[in-house]
Each structure stands twice: as structure tokens, then as C-alpha cells.
Design an enzyme around this catalytic site. Structure first.
Site, PDB file in Angstrom:
ATOM      1  N   THR A 160       0.849  -1.197   0.000  1.00  0.00           N
ATOM      2  CA  THR A 160       0.000   0.000   0.000  1.00  0.00           C
ATOM      3  C   THR A 160       0.883   1.245   0.000  1.00  0.00           C
ATOM      4  O   THR A 160       1.947   1.233   0.626  1.00  0.00           O
ATOM      5  CB  THR A 160      -0.886  -0.013   1.270  1.00  0.00           C
ATOM      6  OG1 THR A 160      -1.738  -1.148   1.209  1.00  0.00           O
ATOM      7  CG2 THR A 160      -1.741   1.243   1.386  1.00  0.00           C
ATOM      8  N   GLY A 161       0.417   2.311  -0.672  1.00  0.00           N
ATOM      9  CA  GLY A 161       1.136   3.583  -0.587  1.00  0.00           C
ATOM     10  C   GLY A 161       1.395   4.187  -1.949  1.00  0.00           C
ATOM     11  O   GLY A 161       1.031   3.628  -2.992  1.00  0.00           O
ATOM     12  N   SER A 162       2.048   5.369  -1.940  1.00  0.00           N
ATOM     13  CA  SER A 162       2.240   6.098  -3.190  1.00  0.00           C
ATOM     14  C   SER A 162       3.251   5.405  -4.104  1.00  0.00           C
ATOM     15  O   SER A 162       3.131   5.477  -5.332  1.00  0.00           O
ATOM     16  CB  SER A 162       2.679   7.537  -2.890  1.00  0.00           C
ATOM     17  OG  SER A 162       3.810   7.545  -2.056  1.00  0.00           O
ATOM     18  N   THR A 163       4.257   4.731  -3.551  1.00  0.00           N
ATOM     19  CA  THR A 163       5.231   4.019  -4.386  1.00  0.00           C
ATOM     20  C   THR A 163       4.559   2.819  -5.051  1.00  0.00           C
ATOM     21  O   THR A 163       4.775   2.533  -6.232  1.00  0.00           O
ATOM     22  CB  THR A 163       6.434   3.565  -3.530  1.00  0.00           C
ATOM     23  OG1 THR A 163       6.830   4.649  -2.688  1.00  0.00           O
ATOM     24  CG2 THR A 163       7.605   3.152  -4.396  1.00  0.00           C
ATOM     25  N   ASP A 202       6.212  -4.192  -1.498  1.00  0.00           N
ATOM     26  CA  ASP A 202       5.610  -3.116  -0.698  1.00  0.00           C
ATOM     27  C   ASP A 202       6.607  -1.965  -0.540  1.00  0.00           C
ATOM     28  O   ASP A 202       7.810  -2.126  -0.789  1.00  0.00           O
ATOM     29  CB  ASP A 202       5.210  -3.670   0.678  1.00  0.00           C
ATOM     30  CG  ASP A 202       4.182  -2.791   1.388  1.00  0.00           C
ATOM     31  OD1 ASP A 202       3.854  -1.702   0.876  1.00  0.00           O
ATOM     32  OD2 ASP A 202       3.717  -3.188   2.462  1.00  0.00           O
ATOM     33  N   ASP A 230       8.521   3.144   5.229  1.00  0.00           N
ATOM     34  CA  ASP A 230       8.741   4.521   5.697  1.00  0.00           C
ATOM     35  C   ASP A 230      10.191   4.746   6.108  1.00  0.00           C
ATOM     36  O   ASP A 230      10.658   5.884   6.128  1.00  0.00           O
ATOM     37  CB  ASP A 230       7.796   4.821   6.864  1.00  0.00           C
ATOM     38  CG  ASP A 230       6.358   4.696   6.424  1.00  0.00           C
ATOM     39  OD1 ASP A 230       5.960   5.433   5.507  1.00  0.00           O
ATOM     40  OD2 ASP A 230       5.646   3.813   6.938  1.00  0.00           O
ATOM     41  N   GLY A 232       3.745   1.527   7.923  1.00  0.00           N
ATOM     42  CA  GLY A 232       2.432   1.799   8.507  1.00  0.00           C
ATOM     43  C   GLY A 232       1.993   3.243   8.486  1.00  0.00           C
ATOM     44  O   GLY A 232       0.926   3.570   8.989  1.00  0.00           O
ATOM     45  N   GLU A 255      -0.065  -5.798   5.969  1.00  0.00           N
ATOM     46  CA  GLU A 255       1.263  -5.788   5.335  1.00  0.00           C
ATOM     47  C   GLU A 255       2.198  -6.772   6.046  1.00  0.00           C
ATOM     48  O   GLU A 255       2.941  -7.509   5.397  1.00  0.00           O
ATOM     49  CB  GLU A 255       1.852  -4.375   5.370  1.00  0.00           C
ATOM     50  CG  GLU A 255       1.110  -3.415   4.446  1.00  0.00           C
ATOM     51  CD  GLU A 255       1.585  -1.978   4.525  1.00  0.00           C
ATOM     52  OE1 GLU A 255       1.290  -1.221   3.583  1.00  0.00           O
ATOM     53  OE2 GLU A 255       2.239  -1.591   5.511  1.00  0.00           O
TER      54      GLU A 255
HETATM   55  C1  5RP Z   1       1.526   1.751   4.319  1.00  0.00           C
HETATM   56  C2  5RP Z   1       2.995   1.644   4.300  1.00  0.00           C
HETATM   57  C3  5RP Z   1       3.697   2.219   3.114  1.00  0.00           C
HETATM   58  O1  5RP Z   1       4.414   1.202   2.486  1.00  0.00           O
HETATM   59  C4  5RP Z   1       4.634   3.292   3.585  1.00  0.00           C
HETATM   60  O2  5RP Z   1       3.891   4.254   4.302  1.00  0.00           O
HETATM   61  C5  5RP Z   1       5.365   3.966   2.403  1.00  0.00           C
HETATM   62  O3  5RP Z   1       4.445   4.720   1.664  1.00  0.00           O
HETATM   63  P1  5RP Z   1       4.883   5.604   0.421  1.00  0.00           P
HETATM   64  O4  5RP Z   1       5.251   4.648  -0.672  1.00  0.00           O
HETATM   65  O5  5RP Z   1       3.639   6.408   0.119  1.00  0.00           O
HETATM   66  O6  5RP Z   1       6.037   6.465   0.827  1.00  0.00           O
HETATM   67  O7  5RP Z   1       3.633   1.104   5.160  1.00  0.00           O
HETATM   68  O8  5RP Z   1       0.984   1.241   5.498  1.00  0.00           O
END
Ligand code: 5RP
Length: 233
Positions: A37-40, A90, A93, A104, A112
């Protein structure tokens, strides 16, 4: 976390895309693919749409990811239907040289961590702002807690040295709340992961110090993507 000059937000976005695209090359001979989950990971899902014949179905770590996968025309199954997944991809952070993670900030840490643990290969895709020498110097640690036990768990976390803040107006996909913990003593992340998990009412923490990734793709200012393999400590 202050972005370096070469990692202003648009550059960070380009780095996220490049890291996500590097992981697409691993989606071959995969039956079941776990998707984080997330923008990446949004970039990863965009790429998946073009290689749907390389895997049979995906298992999503959040409702948001399930919706994106379905929009891309990808078949989504429940973990109970698939058994362990062949590959789980995945974001994160923060990560340290031992490949320990904090996850998270997008709120999906429980599913996750289950998917990471239920995967044969765990791959993380990040931009270089997520790299830290010590997790202790990185970001807040999200902890998913049962709403009934929120205050109790927060008091226990204070006893461990952390400063919990409730993520306001937020419920996880599992109907729980998130406490974001600052100043948690993280000299021994595997130990802290166990200590948090042993508090009744804590469902899961965002410290991933036991099931660490096998590969981390890191993209930074230059056009190259570093592929780091899990060190054998
Ligand atoms: C979601 C996560 C994401 O993998 C983490 O927050 C990284 O997100 P992003 O790719 O938007 O920087 O742990 O629960």
C-alpha cells in the site's frame, strides 16, 4: 525528515516510480502476488496492468490497493484462498542497514506484516529518503490498537519510553485505531517489536525486524536504482 535538495517532492515521486518499476522485473513465474500500500506501490500497480499474464492473481494489503488493482483489471483474491504468496512487494517509511523497517504511515501495517510473513520473497521499493543508519533516528512507529484498549495500550507504551499520539479521525481496514509513537527507544528493534506485540490490546506494530525484506530497491537522485540484497548477519 527533511528532503535533500535533489529530492524535492517531484524528484522523490520520480524516484518512487523508478524503484517500483525495478520490482516489476521480478514478477515472472509468479502464481500469487502480494501487493502493498502507498504512493510508491501505486506506480507498481500501474506497471502491473501491462504484465497481467505474468501472474495468476493478486492479494491486496488494503482496501485501497484492492480497489486500484481491480481498476487495473487485475484479479484480486483473499489470502485464505491463495495460501502463501510467491512474491510480496511493498513500500516502507524507513529502513536500516540490517534491512529492518518501519512501516504503517499509510495505515495498512497489520495486513502488510501478515503478507510479508506469508511470502516466499519479500521485496521493498523506496526512494532514498527512507534510508537511515539507525531506525531510532528515523520516523514515528505506528501501532495498531484495539479501540477498547486504546488508553491502556498508550499507557503501556509510555512505560516503554515512547510518546504515543492518536491518529485522529482514522480507522484501519480492520476497524482499529493507530497510535503513532515518537521517541520509542529503538536500539534493539527486534526486541521492541516483541515487547509491543506482547501488550494486550496491541494488534500489531509497524516495526518489521523479524521478517525483513529479501531485496530492497532504492532510487535516489541519479537515474540508477540500487538493488540491495539482504545481508547475512
Ligand atoms: C503503508 C505503508 C507504506 O508502504 C509506507 O507508508 C510507504 O508509503 P509511500 O510509498 O507512500 O512512501 O507502510 O501502510
Amino acid at each position: 525528515m527533511t528532503p535533500s535538495p535533489e529530492e524535492t517532492p517531484p524528484a522523490a515521486d520520480a524516484s518512487k516510480r523508478r524503484a517500483a518499476e525495478a520490482a516489476l522485473a521480478l514478477v515472472r513465474d509468479v502464481r500469487f502476488l502480494g501487493v502493498g500500500t502507498g504512493s510508491t506501490i501505486r506506480y507498481f500497480i500501474e506497471g502491473l496492468a501491462g504484465i497481467q499474464t505474468h501472474f495468476e492473481a493478486a492479494v491486496a494489503s488494503s482496501e485501497q490497493t484492492a480497489a486500484l488493482l481491480r481498476q487495473a483489471g487485475i484479479r484480486v483474491l483473499d489470502l485464505n484462498e491463495t495460501g502463501d504468496v510467491d512474491l510480496y512487494v511493498d513500500g516502507a517509511d524507513a529502513f536500516d542497514p540490517h534491512f529492518r523497517l518501519i512501516k504503517g504511515h499509510g495505515g495498512a501495517l497489520l495486513r502488510e506484516k501478515i503478507l510479508a510473513t506469508a511470502s516466499r520473497k519479500f521485496v521493498v521499493v523506496v526512494d532514498s529518503r527512507k534510508r537511515f543508519d539507525r531506525l531510532a533516528d528515523s520516523v514515528a512507529v505506528p501501532v495498531e490498537v484495539l479501540p477498547f484498549a486504546r488508553s491502556f495500550t498508550a499507557r503501556q507504551i509510555v512505560r516503554l519510553g515512547g510518546a504515543p499520539a492518536l491518529r485522529e479521525h482514522y480507522l484501519t481496514d480492520n476497524g482499529n485505531q493507530i497510535l503513532d509513537i515518537l521517541h520509542l527507544p529503538l536500539n534493539d528493534p527486534p526486541r521492541m517489536e516483541i515487547q509491543l506485540k506482547s501488550i494486550p490490546g496491541v494488534i500489531e506494530s509497524g516495526i518489521f525486524a523479524h521478517r525483513v525484506p529479501d531485496i530492497i530497491f532504492v532510487a535516489g537522485g541519479s537515474s540508477t536504482v540500487e538493488s540491495l540484497e539482504r545481508p547475512d548477519f
